[in-house]
Motif scaffolding. Sequence first.
Motif: not given
Length: 379
Positions: A8-16, A216-223
């Motif tokens: 599940e994509k629950t983590e905020p996107a990293s700077s990379r 935009h932040a939601s689309k870039l979220k990471m698992t």
Amino acid sequence: MAEDSDLEKTEPASSRRIEQAREKGQVARSRELATFTVLMAAGVGLMVMGPQLMDSLIGLMRAGLVLGRADAFDPLLMLARLHQQSLSMLIVFLPFILLMVVAALFAPLALSGWLFSFQALQPDFGRINPIKGIGRLFSVNSLVELAKALAKSAVIGGVAYWVIMHHKEAMFSLVSEPLNQSIAHLGNLLGTAFLSITGSMILIVAVDVPFQLWQHASKLKMTKEEVRQEYKEMEGSPEVKAQIRRMQREMARRRMMAEVPKADVIVTNPTHYAVALRYQDRSMGAPIVIAKGSALLAARIRELGEEHHVPILEAPPLARALYSHAELGEEIPSALYTAVAEVLAYVYQLRSYEAGQGTAPLPPKNLPVPPDLDPGEVA
């Protein structure tokens, strides 16, 4: 359940991840902000430049309607005249056009900064996939866009109705005013109405900009798995790093063992610790530790010392203190100077005896080792 949580994509996107998205041209965009900025710039520009533009256009129209006989009967002259008039009109509107260009560029820059990406120009045939297109029609984003369109129509329509009703009497009075005065009055009314209606879009912008940033932040979220994988790629695999550390320790150990033959003396516990010391009175302020180890490493230091005929002295308190408080490659603690000096004196006497001079020295006993530096016997 843990595997499902990791996917599940629950983590905020990293700077990379954000930087990679920018390289692909994926940034937050708000069409409402761009539209509002351009329209407001146009309204302000017309109000400020309007009189000058009107005078210039009237002058161009008068000059264009004045025709000589030759101009009327020669198509080439008419084309040249049209070209000249068009160029003059472009020059007149150039400041207004530049204002529009600046406004059109400022809106995206204010939201996501300067961005130029060739990847965004590459064709993406997935966008013309009819199945994906139908999916986008019934997506959450489409519902949000529909809600925004309805809200925009309601807000702009309501403000337009209020503006018309508020200036109704002024508009009816235009027919009774002189021509020049009515034209100027009409221009003021249109400018006021335009700015009022366009200004109402600030309500839509105030909602759309935060929504676009959030989306935009939601689309870039990471698992969680993507975060771990990215960490491995950036920092290196823990297994690889552990292997590198093992190799580094092995190389350091080899370098240390290569220094043992150069030692003046090896102080032992006798079996738990071994510390090799070296001293050169011309280049060193105090003896330094060139090798130390415990257990098997201590045994290997003793073996190398015996192979290269390095004196080995059993002094448990001093060996423990040196091992615990003296760093490899550095001078011994000042509190151990006296004890080590007695050891070195014994070593020099032993060398003299082995060279056939003097009598055999006795190993020093009860070396003055401060109690606070001796960690005690090892069980």
